[in-house]
Enzyme design. Structure first.
Site, PDB file in Angstrom:
ATOM      1  N   PRO A  90       9.468  -4.505   1.087  1.00  0.00           N
ATOM      2  CA  PRO A  90      10.728  -4.237   1.976  1.00  0.00           C
ATOM      3  C   PRO A  90       9.609  -4.740   3.072  1.00  0.00           C
ATOM      4  CG  PRO A  90      10.326  -2.499   0.266  1.00  0.00           C
ATOM      5  CD  PRO A  90       9.981  -3.680  -0.062  1.00  0.00           C
ATOM      6  N   GLY A 120       3.107  -4.149   4.278  1.00  0.00           N
ATOM      7  CA  GLY A 120       4.033  -5.769   3.263  1.00  0.00           C
ATOM      8  C   GLY A 120       3.239  -7.042   4.499  1.00  0.00           C
ATOM      9  N   GLY A 121       3.546  -6.306   5.993  1.00  0.00           N
ATOM     10  CA  GLY A 121       3.204  -7.494   6.770  1.00  0.00           C
ATOM     11  C   GLY A 121       1.593  -7.422   7.474  1.00  0.00           C
ATOM     12  N   SER A 122       1.041  -6.473   7.282  1.00  0.00           N
ATOM     13  CA  SER A 122      -0.222  -6.285   6.817  1.00  0.00           C
ATOM     14  C   SER A 122      -0.864  -6.513   5.721  1.00  0.00           C
ATOM     15  CB  SER A 122      -1.025  -4.944   6.917  1.00  0.00           C
ATOM     16  OG  SER A 122      -0.141  -4.276   8.305  1.00  0.00           O
ATOM     17  N   LYS A 175       1.024  -1.351   0.190  1.00  0.00           N
ATOM     18  CA  LYS A 175      -0.009  -0.024  -0.016  1.00  0.00           C
ATOM     19  C   LYS A 175       0.882   1.459  -0.251  1.00  0.00           C
ATOM     20  CE  LYS A 175       0.533   1.106   4.952  1.00  0.00           C
ATOM     21  NZ  LYS A 175       1.802   2.437   4.965  1.00  0.00           N
ATOM     22  N   GLY A 226       6.732   0.777   5.735  1.00  0.00           N
ATOM     23  CA  GLY A 226       5.116   1.933   5.325  1.00  0.00           C
ATOM     24  C   GLY A 226       4.686   1.260   4.522  1.00  0.00           C
ATOM     25  N   LEU A 227       5.001   0.444   4.015  1.00  0.00           N
ATOM     26  CA  LEU A 227       3.941  -0.204   2.923  1.00  0.00           C
ATOM     27  C   LEU A 227       3.580  -1.836   2.674  1.00  0.00           C
ATOM     28  CD1 LEU A 227       8.044  -0.820   0.201  1.00  0.00           C
ATOM     29  CD2 LEU A 227       5.837   0.991   0.182  1.00  0.00           C
ATOM     30  N   ASP A 237      -3.387  -2.343   9.808  1.00  0.00           N
ATOM     31  CA  ASP A 237      -3.462  -1.520   8.760  1.00  0.00           C
ATOM     32  C   ASP A 237      -4.265  -3.274   7.597  1.00  0.00           C
ATOM     33  OD1 ASP A 237      -2.291   0.974   8.466  1.00  0.00           O
ATOM     34  OD2 ASP A 237      -0.723  -0.012   7.945  1.00  0.00           O
TER      35      ASP A 237
HETATM   36  O1  C5P Z   1      -1.301  -2.292  14.897  1.00  0.00           O
HETATM   37  P1  C5P Z   1       0.132  -1.499  13.861  1.00  0.00           P
HETATM   38  O2  C5P Z   1       0.557  -3.559  15.448  1.00  0.00           O
HETATM   39  O3  C5P Z   1       0.925  -1.838  13.329  1.00  0.00           O
HETATM   40  O4  C5P Z   1       0.615  -0.484  15.307  1.00  0.00           O
HETATM   41  C1  C5P Z   1       1.935  -0.922  15.475  1.00  0.00           C
HETATM   42  C2  C5P Z   1       2.332   0.214  16.258  1.00  0.00           C
HETATM   43  O5  C5P Z   1       2.098   1.424  16.021  1.00  0.00           O
HETATM   44  C3  C5P Z   1       1.366   0.255  17.967  1.00  0.00           C
HETATM   45  O6  C5P Z   1       1.497  -0.472  18.958  1.00  0.00           O
HETATM   46  C4  C5P Z   1       1.139   1.884  18.238  1.00  0.00           C
HETATM   47  O7  C5P Z   1       2.280   2.246  18.887  1.00  0.00           O
HETATM   48  C5  C5P Z   1       1.345   2.672  16.594  1.00  0.00           C
HETATM   49  N1  C5P Z   1       0.385   3.028  16.266  1.00  0.00           N
HETATM   50  C6  C5P Z   1      -0.713   4.510  16.815  1.00  0.00           C
HETATM   51  N2  C5P Z   1      -2.081   4.360  16.067  1.00  0.00           N
HETATM   52  C7  C5P Z   1      -2.204   3.942  15.005  1.00  0.00           C
HETATM   53  C8  C5P Z   1      -1.369   2.303  14.127  1.00  0.00           C
HETATM   54  C9  C5P Z   1      -0.617   2.474  15.330  1.00  0.00           C
HETATM   55  O8  C5P Z   1      -0.462   4.704  17.440  1.00  0.00           O
HETATM   56  N3  C5P Z   1      -3.177   4.143  14.032  1.00  0.00           N
END
Ligand code: C5P
Length: 335
Positions: A109, A116-118, A19, A113-114, A151
């Site tokens: 990669p 990929g894992g999600s 994305k 920020g892309l 994501d």
């Molecule tokens: O949900 P995810 O594991 O991708 O988020 C990683 C970290 O990024 C969260 O633990 C949180 O600290 C931060 N985050 C956030 N607000 C979001 C998405 C992620 O603060 N909308």
């Protein structure tokens, strides 16, 4: 069909697209520690390829190949299979959810920020259900997706979308109109993974809420993309979109070398350069994937000559891809 709901002959294959955030406004911190967002996400043709097949034994297995596979412990595929199994176990009928062997070819990669894992997690959720011949109602699917990461719900939606809340509110947008070519996107990813949590922690410590102008841009662009924009319309908005990421200052504090790299790319390509999500991937917009490929080749040629500063112990990953109007979820390799 066998008892597992799969033909038994062919593995289930899913493409997991990357994305790009064309806008990313951070509204503020929530009581649960996450941040409320207002962000336009678009899927890219660059995709990981996942295959899943029922296997004997008692445990799920994962084999990952590719240039930048990331740490196996961070990989969401096994967690997504377990979450899908748990969700199916709660439903009526409860089909057998036996062990699965997953093969993941990484092209996106990791920690870049892309998404990929999600995206791998969303593809796994969908693919595991198909492999078991199991169903989840949309509500349970979305709950499971959210439990895997902020994501992940976007990738279940299958196309450009407005993403709000911590990522759980996904509103599909009309997206890219079919006339002309899809916008091409050269991506430049420094060889330094960035944890999203680190960027949000710096954001919370330094700013707390985003710049109102990014929110205004994001609302306006979401409305426009809701009605559908041509590729040319999207490229014409590159300047305002490249400036519409509230996380940019926080990412620049986590990885200061990104600032000169972004400036050098803007000079080299003569285009606005944006940051996807929490970075460190930088992007530009071109009228077609062929134009993006020329730009990517020119950046790659400049890196060994030492004219492009780039953080990391390897040259950055550079690739040309394109914005998809919808998400392909099965089929062969793409880039
Ligand atoms: O949900 P995810 O594991 O991708 O988020 C990683 C970290 O990024 C969260 O633990 C949180 O600290 C931060 N985050 C956030 N607000 C979001 C998405 C992620 O603060 N909308």
């Amino acid at each position: 069909m066998n008892a597992l709901g799969n033909s038994g002959l062919h593995p289930i294959v899913r493409l997991a697209p990357a994305k790009l955030n064309l806008t990313l406004a951070v509204i503020g911190r929530r009581p649960d520690g996450f941040h409320d967002l207002h962000s336009v996400f678009v899927p890219l043709a660059l995709a990981d390829r996942l295959s899943l097949a029922p296997v004997g034994g008692t445990e799920d297995r994962l084999h990952v190949s590719g240039a930048d596979t990331g740490p196996l412990g961070d990989n969401l595929v096994l967690r997504a299979i377990a979450a899908a199994r748990w969700a199916v176990g709660l439903g009526p009928g409860r089909p057998a959810t036996g062990p699965l062997a997953a093969r993941l070819e990484k092209r996106i990669p990791a920690a870049a920020g892309l998404g990929g894992g999600s995206s791998d997690a969303a593809a796994t959720l969908d693919g595991a259900l198909a492999a078991w011949g199991a169903e989840l109602d949309p509500e349970a699917r979305y709950r499971t997706a959210v439990s895997l990461g902020s994501d992940v719900p976007f990738f279940l939606a299958g196309g450009p979308a407005l993403v709000e809340g911590r990522g759980e509110r996904v509103t599909p947008l009309g997206g890219v109109r079919p006339e002309g070519t899809a916008p091409g996107v050269p991506l430049v990813t420094p060889a330094v993974g960035i944890a999203t949590a680190d960027v949000f922690a710096v954001f919370a410590a330094t700013r707390g809420s985003g710049d109102g102008s990014v929110r205004t841009t994001s609302s306006h662009f979401a409305e426009e993309l809701g009605h559908g924009l041509s590729g040319t319309d999207i490229v014409a908005r590159a300047g305002v979109l490249a400036a519409a990421n509230d996380l940019l200052p926080a990412t620049a504090l986590v990885l200061p070398e990104l600032v000169p790299l972004r400036r050098a790319l803007a000079r080299h390509l003569g285009r606005p350069i944006g940051l996807s999500g929490s970075g460190p991937t930088l992007w530009a917009l071109y009228p077609s994937q062929a134009d993006a490929a020329d730009a990517a080749a020119s950046v790659e040629a400049a890196v060994p000559a030492g004219t492009r500063p780039a953080p990391g112990d390897r040259p950055p990953f550079v690739v040309a891809t394109a914005i998809l109007s919808g998400t392909a979820t099965s089929g062969g390799p793409q880039q």
